[in-house]
Design an enzyme around this catalytic site. Structure first.
Site: not given
Ligand SMILES: *Cc1c(COP(=O)(O)O)cnc(C)c1O
Length: 364
Positions: A104, A174, A198
């Site tokens: 990511w 993030d 998540k």
């Molecule tokens: C799932 C995830 C993403 C992507 O998320 P979307 O909502 O599908 O854009 C980005 N970074 C991390 C750490 C993730 O777990």
């Protein structure tokens, strides 16, 4: 009775059962509104209360200081990979610097490169992204900002509690897959974003925390929807926000506060759960091989390999027969991934740990 499995999906992931029950109770008529939350205008007094409570509840849980705005956006963390550099990079000196701990953060770097100057501040790719930096202190001192992913969902590595450097460039994080899993010092963050699906609610909502002074950096001329100022000025009601997801997020935050006991208690619960699975790996005499080095192990996504891909397939299939589902690792890493977010009860993790021991004695 509704049959529910132990769902180890990486996202959208499992939600707290009491939250789902509450949603079911209130679904036909939101209390006092005479209509479903799904049918209410985002300008209605009822929804104004919901979004206000979602923000207040997040502020209380995370101790978000007055210096930081809370925004409820759409487009996922993936859109934040573009919005962060569009808003924070263009008008300032210095590149955006990225700590590459997995898939990511690498995606975020690739996106930023299309927008401005972006460099790598730390790179874990040589170890197959099984490690994290010892410290971020002093890293990329002259950067416009420092981007990290606090938890890499695919590889299963997580920055340790207290990783946030003091001083240095604004920290952009993030936190999609470990948001609300432990207390964090929000005052050390410039920008934090997290897709809700998540750990914090349904898909469709991205929570953004933004230090107010960074609004002044934003260059003119951005499309309104991609400009953090638009959403800050309109308190996330510039256009229709994902109303249902905001409502569920508010319920999830209240569940963390009232039924878990807050973020420190949540963290303790998550540590216990993760320890159960890592102990099953560590006592397996090499039958299970964890992907992350012990210092980098994620409390949210436990990743490991078995001696062969055939055994990995058998593991996933036999587990599913016991209602332990969604255990196949991401295609880029392979093996097994057990996502044990906040809402996965201890009982589900215990069932998986016992299954791991049993599978090893049958096939080891
Ligand atoms: C799932 C995830 C993403 C992507 O998320 P979307 O909502 O599908 O854009 C980005 N970074 C991390 C750490 C993730 O777990």
């Amino acid at each position: 009775m509704t049959h529910r499995v132990w769902n180890f999906a990486a996202g959208p992931g499992t939600l707290p059962l009491p939250v789902l029950e509450r949603v079911r109770e209130e679904l036909l008529a939101y209390p006092g509104a005479g209509a479903s939350i799904l049918e209410l205008s985002h300008r209605s007094p009822a929804f104004e209360t919901v979004i206000g409570e979602a923000e207040a509840s997040l502020r209380e849980l995370l101790r978000i200081p007055e210096t930081h705005r809370v925004l409820f956006l759409q487009g996922g963390a993936s859109l934040q990979f573009a919005m962060a550099p569009m808003n924070l990079l263009a008008a300032t000196d210095g590149p955006a610097a990225f700590v590459l701990t997995g898939t990511w953060s690498r995606k975020a770097l690739a996106e930023a490169r299309g927008i401005g100057e972006a460099v790598t501040a730390w790179d874990g790719s040589a170890s197959g992204f099984s490690t994290v930096p010892e410290t971020l202190e002093g890293l990329a001192a002259n950067a416009a900002y420092l981007h990290v992913a606090s938890n890499e969902t695919i590889e299963g590595v997580e920055l340790p509690p207290g990783f946030e450097p003091e001083g240095g460039p604004p920290l952009v994080c993030d936190a999609s897959s470990d948001f609300l899993s432990r207390p964090i010092p929000v005052e050390r963050y410039g920008l934090l974003f997290a897709g809700a699906q998540k750990n914090a609610g349904p898909a469709g909502l991205t929570v953004v925390l933004l230090r107010e002074d960074l609004l002044e950096r934003i260059p003119p001329g951005l499309p309104a929807m991609l400009d953090y100022r638009t959403h800050a000025e309109h308190r996330s009601l510039y256009n229709t926000p994902p109303t249902f997801a905001v409502y569920v997020l508010a319920l999830v935050t209240r569940w963390v506060r009232d039924e878990v006991g807050g973020l420190a208690a949540m963290h303790e619960r998550n540590r216990r759960k993760a320890a159960l699975l890592y102990e099953a790996i560590d006592r397996s005499d090499g039958f299970y091989r964890g992907h992350a080095v012990p210092e980098a192990r994620s409390l949210m996504n436990v990743t490991f390999r078995l001696p062969s891909e055939d055994l990995e397939r058998a593991f996933v299939a036999e587990a599913a027969e016991r209602d332990l589902v969604e255990l196949r690792g991401h295609r880029s890493v392979g093996g097994i991934r057990a996502s044990i977010y906040n809402a996965m009860p201890l009982e589900g993790v215990q069932a998986l740990g016992a299954f791991m021991d049993g599978f090893r004695s049958r096939h080891g």
